[in-house]
Design an enzyme around this catalytic site. Sequence first.
Site, PDB file in Angstrom:
ATOM      1  N   TRP A 325     -20.625  42.149   1.518  1.00  0.00           N
ATOM      2  CA  TRP A 325     -19.950  43.645   1.886  1.00  0.00           C
ATOM      3  C   TRP A 325     -21.436  45.063   1.524  1.00  0.00           C
ATOM      4  O   TRP A 325     -21.400  45.909   1.781  1.00  0.00           O
ATOM      5  CB  TRP A 325     -19.159  43.596   0.820  1.00  0.00           C
ATOM      6  CG  TRP A 325     -17.948  45.103   1.178  1.00  0.00           C
ATOM      7  CD1 TRP A 325     -17.542  45.591   1.347  1.00  0.00           C
ATOM      8  CD2 TRP A 325     -18.348  46.602  -0.271  1.00  0.00           C
ATOM      9  NE1 TRP A 325     -16.883  46.693   2.185  1.00  0.00           N
ATOM     10  CE2 TRP A 325     -17.530  47.294   0.169  1.00  0.00           C
ATOM     11  CE3 TRP A 325     -19.266  46.731  -1.060  1.00  0.00           C
ATOM     12  CZ2 TRP A 325     -17.458  48.680   0.028  1.00  0.00           C
ATOM     13  CZ3 TRP A 325     -19.318  47.134  -1.477  1.00  0.00           C
ATOM     14  CH2 TRP A 325     -18.573  48.271  -1.959  1.00  0.00           C
ATOM     15  N   HIS A 326     -22.116  44.346   0.144  1.00  0.00           N
ATOM     16  CA  HIS A 326     -23.132  45.858  -0.637  1.00  0.00           C
ATOM     17  C   HIS A 326     -23.960  45.604   0.684  1.00  0.00           C
ATOM     18  O   HIS A 326     -24.751  46.589   0.795  1.00  0.00           O
ATOM     19  CB  HIS A 326     -23.178  44.792  -1.843  1.00  0.00           C
ATOM     20  CG  HIS A 326     -22.637  44.976  -2.893  1.00  0.00           C
ATOM     21  ND1 HIS A 326     -21.810  43.717  -3.437  1.00  0.00           N
ATOM     22  CD2 HIS A 326     -22.189  46.479  -3.165  1.00  0.00           C
ATOM     23  CE1 HIS A 326     -20.605  44.701  -4.079  1.00  0.00           C
ATOM     24  NE2 HIS A 326     -20.775  45.661  -4.574  1.00  0.00           N
ATOM     25  N   GLY A 327     -24.021  44.723   1.353  1.00  0.00           N
ATOM     26  CA  GLY A 327     -25.582  45.296   2.439  1.00  0.00           C
ATOM     27  C   GLY A 327     -26.040  43.752   3.460  1.00  0.00           C
ATOM     28  O   GLY A 327     -25.682  42.479   2.441  1.00  0.00           O
ATOM     29  N   PHE A 468     -23.657  52.252   0.271  1.00  0.00           N
ATOM     30  CA  PHE A 468     -23.270  50.440   0.337  1.00  0.00           C
ATOM     31  C   PHE A 468     -21.709  51.077   1.867  1.00  0.00           C
ATOM     32  O   PHE A 468     -21.126  50.486   1.528  1.00  0.00           O
ATOM     33  CB  PHE A 468     -22.094  49.618  -0.615  1.00  0.00           C
ATOM     34  CG  PHE A 468     -23.503  49.619  -1.286  1.00  0.00           C
ATOM     35  CD1 PHE A 468     -24.404  48.999  -0.953  1.00  0.00           C
ATOM     36  CD2 PHE A 468     -22.859  49.422  -3.283  1.00  0.00           C
ATOM     37  CE1 PHE A 468     -25.396  48.340  -0.963  1.00  0.00           C
ATOM     38  CE2 PHE A 468     -24.210  49.761  -2.912  1.00  0.00           C
ATOM     39  CZ  PHE A 468     -25.450  48.474  -3.194  1.00  0.00           C
TER      40      PHE A 468
END
Lengths: 468, 164
Positions: A325-327, A468
Amino acid sequence: MLFPTLTFGIFFLLVYTSTWALKGSNEWRKIILLVASWIFYGWWDTRFVLLLIASGMLNWGTARLILAADARPGLRKALLALGIGLNLAILGFFKYYGFFMVQLEHILHLVGWERDLPIMQVVLPVGISFFTFQGMSYVIDIYRRQTAPATLLDMTLLMSFFPHLVAGPIVRASHLIPQFERVPELSRGMAAMGLSLIVWGLFKKAVIASELATGLVDGVFFDPSAHGSLDLLAAAYGYAVQIYCDFSAYSDMAIGIAALLGYRFPHNFNQPYRASSLQDFWRRWHISLSSWLRDYLYVSLGGSRHGLKRLCFSLMATMLLGGLWHGASWNFVVWGALHGGVLVAERLWREFKPKHWGTLPAWLGILITFHIVLLGWIFFRASSFDVALTFLGGIFGGGASLMLTPMLLGLILLGMLLHFMPRYTIQRAAMQVRALPAGVVGIGVGLLILIVDAMRPEGVAPFIYYQF
Amino acid sequence: MAGRKTGKQPGAAKPKKPRAPRTRKPRTAAEEIRRTEPERAPLPDPTGLAHTLSPVDLPEPAVPLPHGLRWTSVAIAVATLVLGLLNAHTLRSWSYQLPPNDYSARVVRVAEAWYDLADEAGLNRPVEAMHGWWQAAKDARFGAPVAPPDMAAADPPPVRVAKR
C-alpha cells in the site's frame, strides 16, 4: 499546499471565516468546504481534482446500487466486487503500473525477449491511497449494513475534506457523515485542543523532523557507503524519530484544523515507540490505517475465525499488502514481511509458550519491539534493497561520526522522550488553555508559532506520507 | 453431637467449580470486528480522556465556558495580529515565492515596505535574536567550543525583484 506555510494559513483563515459565517445553512457550509477542498487539492495539479470527483461519484453510485439490490444477495455481492475492483484498478494504475511493467520487462528479458516495453510515465496523484481507501470503506460498510447511506454531497465531502485528504487520518463514513448532517458546534475545549495540536504539530514537523531530515538522515541514506557506523546508527535512530514526528505532526495538524471547523477526527497516534510488542505497536501507530487493514483486509481474509494456520496467513498477507500500500517497491514488501513475520511469531509464541515460562519485563519488550521497528524503517527509507543492505552492513563496519551534532542528538533524544511523556499531556494543557481569555490565548499561540518559525530551516519539505 | 462426617455425603449438592470463561471463536466478520474494538485503557482514568473517540473531546468543564466560536475567532485574530507584527520576515520571504506577475510584484512591494517599517520599530529583533541563538546551537560540534550567537546569521534577505 502544505500545512506549515503562509499560503495555507491565508487559505485556512478564508475557509474558517466563510464557513462559520454560513453556519445558518449547513448545505452551503458543506458546499464551501467542498469547493475549498478542491482548491486545496488542485494546488498540486488541477487534473487530480477530476479524479477525486470521479472516485467520489463511483463510490457513492456503487453504494446506491447495493442499497437498491437489498433483496438480492448475489447481486449485492457482485456490485461490491465491482466497486472494490474499480477502486483497486484506479489505485493500481496510478501506483503500481510502472513497477509491474518494469518487473514484466525484466521477466521477458530473462526468457529472451529483448525488446523494451512502451512504459508510460504515470504521475502519482497526492494522497490517492488515502482517499481510495476511504471510498472503499464506505462501499464495504454499506454492503455490511454498518453505516447509513450518505447523500452525494456528504460522500464527496467525506472523501475530499481537505484536512485529511492527502495523508489521513482515514476517517470512516460512520464517524464523519453524522457530523456532516448538522451544523457543528465549536466549544472552547475543542478549539483549545485544536490550537494546541496545530502548534504542537508545527513544532514536531518544522523543527524536529525537518532538522533531522536535512542535517542527518537524507545525507546518510543517500549514500550509506560514505559514512561510518556511528553516523549510520544515528541516521537510523534519527529516521525513526523523523518519520514519527513528521507523520504524527500531519495527523495532529489535520485533527486540529478539522476541530477549528467544528469536526472531530479520530485518534491516529498514541506514543508508538513505547509499545511492548509489535501487536501493541500497530494499536499505536497510524491507528486509522491499521484498524482499516484489520476490519477490511485481515477479517475478510479469515481473521481468527478459521484456526491458527489461517490466522497466521491472514496476518502475513495483511502486512505484505499493507507494505505494498505504501508503494510499489521491494523494500516495502520486505518491510511488510518483517512486520507480518514478527506478528505471526508473537502469535505463535503466545499460543505455544510453556506455561511455566514468565513474560518478558515491559522495558525489554519495548526495547526489542522498537529495534524491530527500527530495522523495518531502514528498508522503508532506503531508496533500494541494495542501499538498505549496504546501510545494514555499514553499521557493523566501524567508523566515527562526522554528521552527528549536539543539536541533532538532542532532537533524537527529545523525539524518543515524547513517547514517555505522561499520557494526555496535550489534553491536560488544553483544559487549562480553554479557561483563559481569548486574547491571552491568541498572544500565546502567536508567540509559540513565532518561536517555531525562528527555529525551522528555510523552506518546508513535503510530509513523508504525501507520497503514499 | 453428631460426629463430623468425612468424605462425600450422599444427596449433598456438589460444590461447583468456578469455570474459566471460554472464549469462543467469532463466527462472522462483523462479530470479529466488534470483538477487536480498541481495548480499555489499563490505567486509572479519572478525567475520562481514555475513552474518547477523538483527541479533541475533552471532559466538560466544571463551570460552563460559553461563546466557543467568538472565543476561538478572537484567539485566531490576535494570533494573526501578533504574527503579522513580529514576523515580517516570513511575509517577505513568502511574497518572493509567489509566481511573478503584476499582482505578486505589488505584494512584494507591500511586504518590503512592511518589513522596513517593522525593522525601524525594532519588531524584527526578537525573531532575529531567536534565529541567531538557534543557528549557534546548530553550529555547535562535539569537542568544539560553542560559537557565540551570531546576529548576522539570521536569514539573508532575499534578492529583491526590480521595483516597478
